[in-house]
Design a protein around this motif. Structure first.
Motif, PDB file in Angstrom:
ATOM      1  N   SER A  17      -2.796  -8.767 -16.916  1.00  0.00           N
ATOM      2  CA  SER A  17      -1.328  -8.734 -16.948  1.00  0.00           C
ATOM      3  C   SER A  17      -0.801  -7.685 -17.925  1.00  0.00           C
ATOM      4  O   SER A  17       0.358  -7.279 -17.842  1.00  0.00           O
ATOM      5  N   ARG A  18      -1.662  -7.238 -18.855  1.00  0.00           N
ATOM      6  CA  ARG A  18      -1.245  -6.238 -19.837  1.00  0.00           C
ATOM      7  C   ARG A  18      -1.930  -4.887 -19.626  1.00  0.00           C
ATOM      8  O   ARG A  18      -1.791  -3.989 -20.461  1.00  0.00           O
ATOM      9  N   PHE A  19      -2.667  -4.747 -18.531  1.00  0.00           N
ATOM     10  CA  PHE A  19      -3.394  -3.507 -18.302  1.00  0.00           C
ATOM     11  C   PHE A  19      -2.504  -2.482 -17.609  1.00  0.00           C
ATOM     12  O   PHE A  19      -1.910  -2.759 -16.568  1.00  0.00           O
ATOM     13  N   ALA A  20      -2.402  -1.297 -18.187  1.00  0.00           N
ATOM     14  CA  ALA A  20      -1.615  -0.178 -17.628  1.00  0.00           C
ATOM     15  C   ALA A  20      -0.264  -0.660 -17.104  1.00  0.00           C
ATOM     16  O   ALA A  20       0.070  -0.445 -15.935  1.00  0.00           O
ATOM     17  N   PRO A  21       0.543  -1.305 -17.950  1.00  0.00           N
ATOM     18  CA  PRO A  21       1.773  -1.951 -17.465  1.00  0.00           C
ATOM     19  C   PRO A  21       2.840  -0.982 -16.969  1.00  0.00           C
ATOM     20  O   PRO A  21       3.704  -1.380 -16.188  1.00  0.00           O
ATOM     21  N   TYR A  22       2.787   0.280 -17.407  1.00  0.00           N
ATOM     22  CA  TYR A  22       3.827   1.243 -17.020  1.00  0.00           C
ATOM     23  C   TYR A  22       3.349   2.212 -15.942  1.00  0.00           C
ATOM     24  O   TYR A  22       4.081   3.143 -15.573  1.00  0.00           O
ATOM     25  N   ALA A  23       2.130   2.026 -15.447  1.00  0.00           N
ATOM     26  CA  ALA A  23       1.505   3.036 -14.594  1.00  0.00           C
ATOM     27  C   ALA A  23       1.652   2.746 -13.111  1.00  0.00           C
ATOM     28  O   ALA A  23       1.571   1.595 -12.665  1.00  0.00           O
ATOM     29  N   THR A  24       1.868   3.815 -12.357  1.00  0.00           N
ATOM     30  CA  THR A  24       1.608   3.791 -10.926  1.00  0.00           C
ATOM     31  C   THR A  24       0.106   3.987 -10.775  1.00  0.00           C
ATOM     32  O   THR A  24      -0.459   4.946 -11.306  1.00  0.00           O
ATOM     33  N   VAL A  25      -0.543   3.075 -10.095  1.00  0.00           N
ATOM     34  CA  VAL A  25      -2.004   3.115 -10.005  1.00  0.00           C
ATOM     35  C   VAL A  25      -2.436   3.736  -8.678  1.00  0.00           C
ATOM     36  O   VAL A  25      -2.021   3.285  -7.603  1.00  0.00           O
ATOM     37  N   ALA A  26      -3.260   4.778  -8.779  1.00  0.00           N
ATOM     38  CA  ALA A  26      -3.927   5.361  -7.617  1.00  0.00           C
ATOM     39  C   ALA A  26      -5.414   5.065  -7.747  1.00  0.00           C
ATOM     40  O   ALA A  26      -5.978   5.154  -8.839  1.00  0.00           O
ATOM     41  N   HIS A  27      -6.046   4.704  -6.656  1.00  0.00           N
ATOM     42  CA  HIS A  27      -7.464   4.318  -6.709  1.00  0.00           C
ATOM     43  C   HIS A  27      -8.218   5.028  -5.584  1.00  0.00           C
ATOM     44  O   HIS A  27      -7.951   4.801  -4.405  1.00  0.00           O
ATOM     45  N   ILE A  28      -9.152   5.908  -5.986  1.00  0.00           N
ATOM     46  CA  ILE A  28     -10.021   6.592  -5.035  1.00  0.00           C
ATOM     47  C   ILE A  28     -11.370   5.881  -5.046  1.00  0.00           C
ATOM     48  O   ILE A  28     -12.032   5.825  -6.081  1.00  0.00           O
ATOM     49  N   ASP A  29     -11.779   5.339  -3.902  1.00  0.00           N
ATOM     50  CA  ASP A  29     -13.046   4.603  -3.852  1.00  0.00           C
ATOM     51  C   ASP A  29     -13.570   4.594  -2.430  1.00  0.00           C
ATOM     52  O   ASP A  29     -12.801   4.475  -1.472  1.00  0.00           O
ATOM     53  N   ILE A  30     -14.891   4.715  -2.295  1.00  0.00           N
ATOM     54  CA  ILE A  30     -15.491   4.698  -0.956  1.00  0.00           C
ATOM     55  C   ILE A  30     -15.583   3.282  -0.405  1.00  0.00           C
ATOM     56  O   ILE A  30     -15.766   3.079   0.792  1.00  0.00           O
ATOM     57  N   ASP A  31     -15.453   2.282  -1.280  1.00  0.00           N
ATOM     58  CA  ASP A  31     -15.508   0.881  -0.867  1.00  0.00           C
ATOM     59  C   ASP A  31     -14.093   0.317  -0.811  1.00  0.00           C
ATOM     60  O   ASP A  31     -13.486   0.036  -1.847  1.00  0.00           O
ATOM     61  N   PRO A  32     -13.543   0.133   0.387  1.00  0.00           N
ATOM     62  CA  PRO A  32     -12.159  -0.357   0.482  1.00  0.00           C
ATOM     63  C   PRO A  32     -11.971  -1.740  -0.132  1.00  0.00           C
ATOM     64  O   PRO A  32     -10.856  -2.089  -0.535  1.00  0.00           O
ATOM     65  N   ALA A  33     -13.048  -2.529  -0.248  1.00  0.00           N
ATOM     66  CA  ALA A  33     -12.934  -3.872  -0.818  1.00  0.00           C
ATOM     67  C   ALA A  33     -12.571  -3.832  -2.297  1.00  0.00           C
ATOM     68  O   ALA A  33     -12.053  -4.808  -2.839  1.00  0.00           O
ATOM     69  N   GLU A  34     -12.857  -2.719  -2.979  1.00  0.00           N
ATOM     70  CA  GLU A  34     -12.558  -2.621  -4.409  1.00  0.00           C
ATOM     71  C   GLU A  34     -11.094  -2.269  -4.680  1.00  0.00           C
ATOM     72  O   GLU A  34     -10.587  -2.536  -5.761  1.00  0.00           O
ATOM     73  N   ILE A  35     -10.443  -1.657  -3.715  1.00  0.00           N
ATOM     74  CA  ILE A  35      -9.074  -1.184  -3.934  1.00  0.00           C
ATOM     75  C   ILE A  35      -8.103  -2.358  -3.844  1.00  0.00           C
ATOM     76  O   ILE A  35      -8.025  -3.055  -2.831  1.00  0.00           O
ATOM     77  N   GLY A  36      -7.403  -2.596  -4.949  1.00  0.00           N
ATOM     78  CA  GLY A  36      -6.462  -3.708  -5.010  1.00  0.00           C
ATOM     79  C   GLY A  36      -7.115  -5.040  -5.330  1.00  0.00           C
ATOM     80  O   GLY A  36      -6.425  -6.063  -5.393  1.00  0.00           O
ATOM     81  N   LYS A  37      -8.425  -5.058  -5.554  1.00  0.00           N
ATOM     82  CA  LYS A  37      -9.123  -6.327  -5.806  1.00  0.00           C
ATOM     83  C   LYS A  37      -8.702  -6.940  -7.134  1.00  0.00           C
ATOM     84  O   LYS A  37      -8.443  -8.149  -7.214  1.00  0.00           O
ATOM     85  N   ASN A  38      -8.640  -6.122  -8.180  1.00  0.00           N
ATOM     86  CA  ASN A  38      -8.287  -6.616  -9.512  1.00  0.00           C
ATOM     87  C   ASN A  38      -6.932  -6.119  -9.994  1.00  0.00           C
ATOM     88  O   ASN A  38      -6.206  -6.843 -10.672  1.00  0.00           O
ATOM     89  N   VAL A  39      -6.623  -4.867  -9.674  1.00  0.00           N
ATOM     90  CA  VAL A  39      -5.379  -4.252 -10.142  1.00  0.00           C
ATOM     91  C   VAL A  39      -4.556  -3.805  -8.930  1.00  0.00           C
ATOM     92  O   VAL A  39      -5.070  -3.090  -8.063  1.00  0.00           O
ATOM     93  N   PRO A  40      -3.289  -4.228  -8.824  1.00  0.00           N
ATOM     94  CA  PRO A  40      -2.448  -3.781  -7.707  1.00  0.00           C
ATOM     95  C   PRO A  40      -2.397  -2.255  -7.646  1.00  0.00           C
ATOM     96  O   PRO A  40      -2.210  -1.589  -8.658  1.00  0.00           O
TER      97      PRO A  40
END
Length: 431
Positions: free
Chosen positions: A303-326
């Motif tokens: 809840s306190r991780f990168a609170p002001y950031a727009t998060v972009a996630h590059i990953d070959i495993d789609p299951a990891e994207i959005g799993k822990n961090v929106p």
């Protein structure tokens, strides 16, 4: 004369038939396997008999867990699948910790386990264990060979699955009678796996969204994980970071993907990371995750991780994207391909000079440090620094798990990729 001709024909036919163990050795040679790590036992003796004169290097461990950890080290450094062999029952179950370790750290392994004969599978025969059932949750895929002639195809598929997409361990269970039975060897012509089609080329529109986000960002930050290593994308990471002048933080397993002496490099983030890296992740307005899985040792309280950031996630495993961090900008694909597209787009560089100055101020304010007043005491941190000086930063560094692992991560700067051998996700003591 006819009887002699028939006998000669029969001899020719029989000479083209080989045992399952011989098929396995031939399949390994087609994969250009250099070395196997293993420990023999009754159920794999037919394989070891064929291996004896095969010309392949075999490293004998003192325990199956040692064999699989050695194969992990080989995979980390070479980027090629590590190959492991163990007997049935306790030999196979002794591999489970290493298989889980490889699964969590995305390491390509191909594991061969012996099994009791097909006629007694399921009867609790001597040294029988359902290793397929046991390892299903901790392998990328697994097989049990039930027909000798399937061995070439299964081995080909196993190496392909282990080393493509998100790498991982694949297990092949070979009953003893399958290894001894003879059959015609048929080399697989091609691999057909309709249910396994990993995405390597990222979506162009998502790349454009990320380019625009970089251009409008005032405090961009790159988080580089082990996915950069698996994609062999360290060069492209450096080029993109320099092109856009974006500071870089590493995960524990991402160390070595970015030059430690570079002015854009901050250091390792997370629980044992440097203050500046954690402050940068907290304050950034755009966080570009490349090949990291946002594990709890990096993020802490989500809840306190990168609170002001727009998060972009590059990953070959789609299951990891959005799993822990929106994730606002998901980019599914190979890290190198994504970075090449970002470099090619060459978006407008953001005005982030004040941001870089702030990061350097944090680095100056709270660097890694330890008490040095007592000249008679040899501190572990000092030992790490001395090893770095003596090795000129060109060593392959291997650790167990615990405090010394963190000292190595903090005080040994990794100048090149694929030089850091450590257990990350599972934290395997005895590694």
């Amino acid at each position: 004369m006819m009887e002699k001709a028939a006998l000669a024909e029969k001899e020719v036919q029989s000479s083209s038939r080989i045992s399952g163990a011989e098929m396995l050795i031939n399949a390994l040679k087609r994969q250009k396997v250099e070395v196997l790590f293993g420990y023999p036992g009754g159920a794999v003796l037919p394989i070891y008999d064929s291996l004896y004169q095969a010309g392949l290097k075999h490293v004998l461990s003192r325990h199956e867990q040692g064999a699989i950890h050695a194969a992990e080290g080989y995979a980390r450094i070479s980027g090629k699948p590590g190959v492991v062999i163990a007997t049935s029952g306790p030999g196979a179950t002794n591999l489970v910790t290493g298989i889980t370790d490889a699964m969590m750290d995305s390491l390509p392994l191909v594991i061969f386990t012996g099994q009791v004969g097909t006629g007694v599978i399921g009867t609790d025969a001597f040294q029988e264990a359902d290793i397929v059932g046991i390892t299903t949750p901790v392998t990328k895929h697994n097989y049990q060979v039930r027909d000798t002639k399937d061995i070439p195809r299964i081995v080909e598929e196993a190496f392909y699955i282990a080393s493509t997409g998100r790498p991982g361990p694949v297990l092949i269970d070979i009953p003893k009678d399958i290894a001894t039975l003879v059959a015609e060897e048929t080399e697989p012509k091609s691999i057909s796996l309709p249910g396994y089609q990993p995405t390597t080329e990222p979506n162009y529109l998502q790349i454009r969204r990320l380019v625009e986000a970089v251009s409008s960002s005032k405090k961009p930050l790159i988080l580089a994980g082990a996915g950069v290593l698996h994609a062999k994308a360290s060069k492209q990471l450096l080029e993109f970071a320099e092109q856009q002048q974006i500071p870089v933080v590493n995960t524990l397993l991402g160390l070595g993907t970015f030059p430690p002496e570079h002015p854009l490099y901050i250091g390792m983030g997370g629980m044992h990371g440097i203050y500046a890296a954690n402050m940068a992740m907290y304050e950034c307005d755009l966080l570009i995750n490349i090949g990291a899985r946002f594990d709890d040792r990096l993020t802490g309280n989500l809840s306190r991780f990168a609170p002001y950031a727009t998060v972009a996630h590059i990953d070959i495993d789609p299951a990891e994207i959005g799993k822990n961090v929106p994730t606002a900008i998901p980019v599914v694909g190979d890290a190198k391909q994504a970075l090449l597209q970002l470099i090619k787009q060459n978006g407008k560089r953001s005005g982030s000079e004040p941001w870089r100055k702030q990061i350097h101020a944090w680095l100056k304010e709270a660097p890694y440090h330890y008490e040095k007043e007592d000249s008679k005491a040899l501190k572990p941190q000092c030992v790490m620094e001395l090893i770095y000086e003596l090795s000129k930063g060109d060593a392959i560094v291997t650790t167990d798990v615990g405090q010394h692992q963190m000292w190595a991560a903090q005080y040994y700067p990794f100048k090149r990729p694929n030089a850091w051998v450590t257990s990350g996700g599972l934290g395997t003591m005895g590694f």
